[in-house]
Design a protein around this motif. Structure first.
Motif, PDB file in Angstrom:
ATOM      1  N   MET A 168      -3.035   7.184   7.117  1.00  0.00           N
ATOM      2  CA  MET A 168      -4.472   7.432   7.015  1.00  0.00           C
ATOM      3  C   MET A 168      -5.293   6.393   7.775  1.00  0.00           C
ATOM      4  N   ASP A 169      -4.757   5.198   7.986  1.00  0.00           N
ATOM      5  CA  ASP A 169      -5.475   4.216   8.812  1.00  0.00           C
ATOM      6  C   ASP A 169      -5.759   4.788  10.193  1.00  0.00           C
ATOM      7  N   PHE A 170      -4.775   5.448  10.781  1.00  0.00           N
ATOM      8  CA  PHE A 170      -4.944   6.027  12.112  1.00  0.00           C
ATOM      9  C   PHE A 170      -5.873   7.238  12.071  1.00  0.00           C
ATOM     10  N   VAL A 171      -5.749   8.029  11.012  1.00  0.00           N
ATOM     11  CA  VAL A 171      -6.634   9.187  10.858  1.00  0.00           C
ATOM     12  C   VAL A 171      -8.082   8.728  10.729  1.00  0.00           C
ATOM     13  N   ASP A 172      -8.318   7.734   9.902  1.00  0.00           N
ATOM     14  CA  ASP A 172      -9.680   7.248   9.696  1.00  0.00           C
ATOM     15  C   ASP A 172     -10.263   6.666  10.976  1.00  0.00           C
TER      16      ASP A 172
ATOM     17  N   PHE B  15      -3.421  18.380  15.510  1.00  0.00           N
ATOM     18  CA  PHE B  15      -2.521  17.235  15.444  1.00  0.00           C
ATOM     19  C   PHE B  15      -1.697  17.365  14.167  1.00  0.00           C
ATOM     20  N   THR B  16      -0.442  16.979  14.223  1.00  0.00           N
ATOM     21  CA  THR B  16       0.342  16.857  12.995  1.00  0.00           C
ATOM     22  C   THR B  16       0.959  15.468  12.939  1.00  0.00           C
ATOM     23  N   MET B  17       1.142  14.966  11.707  1.00  0.00           N
ATOM     24  CA  MET B  17       1.683  13.616  11.531  1.00  0.00           C
ATOM     25  C   MET B  17       2.535  13.568  10.275  1.00  0.00           C
ATOM     26  N   ASN B  18       3.763  13.084  10.412  1.00  0.00           N
ATOM     27  CA  ASN B  18       4.585  12.827   9.248  1.00  0.00           C
ATOM     28  C   ASN B  18       4.066  11.585   8.529  1.00  0.00           C
ATOM     29  N   THR B  19       4.387  11.476   7.248  1.00  0.00           N
ATOM     30  CA  THR B  19       3.862  10.349   6.466  1.00  0.00           C
ATOM     31  C   THR B  19       4.962   9.406   6.004  1.00  0.00           C
ATOM     32  N   ASP B  20       6.116   9.431   6.676  1.00  0.00           N
ATOM     33  CA  ASP B  20       7.227   8.571   6.261  1.00  0.00           C
ATOM     34  C   ASP B  20       7.609   7.583   7.358  1.00  0.00           C
ATOM     35  N   ALA B  21       6.607   7.109   8.101  1.00  0.00           N
ATOM     36  CA  ALA B  21       6.858   6.108   9.135  1.00  0.00           C
ATOM     37  C   ALA B  21       5.712   5.107   9.146  1.00  0.00           C
TER      38      ALA B  21
ATOM     39  N   ARG C  33       0.851  -1.198   0.000  1.00  0.00           N
ATOM     40  CA  ARG C  33       0.000   0.000   0.000  1.00  0.00           C
ATOM     41  C   ARG C  33       0.878   1.236   0.000  1.00  0.00           C
ATOM     42  N   PRO C  34       0.366   2.374  -0.501  1.00  0.00           N
ATOM     43  CA  PRO C  34       1.148   3.608  -0.431  1.00  0.00           C
ATOM     44  C   PRO C  34       1.489   3.945   1.022  1.00  0.00           C
ATOM     45  N   LEU C  35       2.658   4.486   1.207  1.00  0.00           N
ATOM     46  CA  LEU C  35       3.119   4.827   2.544  1.00  0.00           C
ATOM     47  C   LEU C  35       2.110   5.680   3.301  1.00  0.00           C
ATOM     48  N   ILE C  36       1.514   6.649   2.628  1.00  0.00           N
ATOM     49  CA  ILE C  36       0.585   7.547   3.306  1.00  0.00           C
ATOM     50  C   ILE C  36      -0.692   6.824   3.753  1.00  0.00           C
ATOM     51  N   ALA C  37      -1.008   5.696   3.130  1.00  0.00           N
ATOM     52  CA  ALA C  37      -2.195   4.938   3.529  1.00  0.00           C
ATOM     53  C   ALA C  37      -2.060   4.401   4.946  1.00  0.00           C
ATOM     54  N   HIS C  38      -0.837   4.103   5.356  1.00  0.00           N
ATOM     55  CA  HIS C  38      -0.617   3.610   6.720  1.00  0.00           C
ATOM     56  C   HIS C  38      -0.936   4.713   7.736  1.00  0.00           C
TER      57      HIS C  38
END
Length: 226
Positions: A40-44, A100-106, A33-38
């Motif tokens: 977005m799981d927490f955001v959703d 809230f802020t979140m990086n998308t590379d982890a 899956r795209p990295l950012i999808a991981h």
């Protein structure tokens, strides 16, 4: 208090080398899956009232990825604004007193980091960082970022790694005079004032800011490509 999340997706991904030649780093596949999808799981799972994703490098691909999602993509053009400037520019859309802020590379293996912060936040706080003990920070190279005392006070040190997720009062960011700046400069002032706070993440976390992090993250998640 309504919830609003800012996802940082505007970087150039230069550490990824040729992997970002034709796509931005948040769209590199990790565990199928795209990295950012991981992220977005927490955001959703959190179901915030507003979500903003910033974009700059190959921004049109980020815009297309979220074209059918309830997400506002804020394109930073002509210049990239860094983390603080990007958040400052997004504050009118985020529309809340605390963001809230979140990086998308982890990639994470454990509880929802956003919900952990939300459950810890109290009205007397200014900024709350989520940090990972070094033994649980997969693929991270470096001495560490932050020490956390028994009262949750955060000071620059080596005990834990900043995870890329935090909460902060919007007015602290909006009051910065510059339009291009790093959030680190804001935290520097809070740390000097003794008001920067942090908590430890109980699970594992993997830095996917470099190519080797992809395999490490997939191993952490137990992913096999069959």
């Amino acid at each position: 208090m309504p919830d609003a999340v800012m996802l940082f997706a505007a970087g150039f991904g230069t550490r990824m080398g040729p992997l970002t030649k034709d796509r931005p780093k948040p769209l590199i596949p990790v565990a199928g899956r795209p990295l950012i999808a991981h992220a977005m799981d927490f955001v959703d799972e959190m179901k915030p009232d507003q979500v903003v994703v910033n974009a700059h490098y190959k921004a049109e691909q980020i815009v297309e990825y979220f074209s059918d999602a309830p997400v506002h993509v804020q394109v930073e053009m002509p210049d990239i604004l860094d983390t603080g400037g990007g958040l400052k520019a997004a504050l009118p859309v985020l529309g809340t007193e605390v963001v809230f802020t979140m990086n998308t590379d982890a990639v994470w293996d454990g509880p929802n980091p956003l919900l952990m912060l939300k459950e810890t936040w109290t009205d007397d706080l200014t900024a709350l960082l989520l940090c990972v003990p070094k033994a649980q920070a997969i693929g991270h190279v470096g001495t560490g970022d932050i020490d956390i005392d028994t009262n949750g006070r955060a000071t620059w040190g080596t005990e834990t790694i900043y995870s890329g997720v935090h909460m902060i009062r919007a007015d602290i960011v909006s009051n910065v005079a510059e339009n291009v700046f790093s959030l680190k400069s804001v935290w520097d002032q809070l740390e000097a004032d003794g008001t920067l706070r942090a908590i430890r993440y109980p699970g594992e976390w993997c830095d996917v800011g470099h190519p080797g992090g992809i395999t490490l993250a997939e191993d952490m998640l137990g992913y096999t490509d069959v």
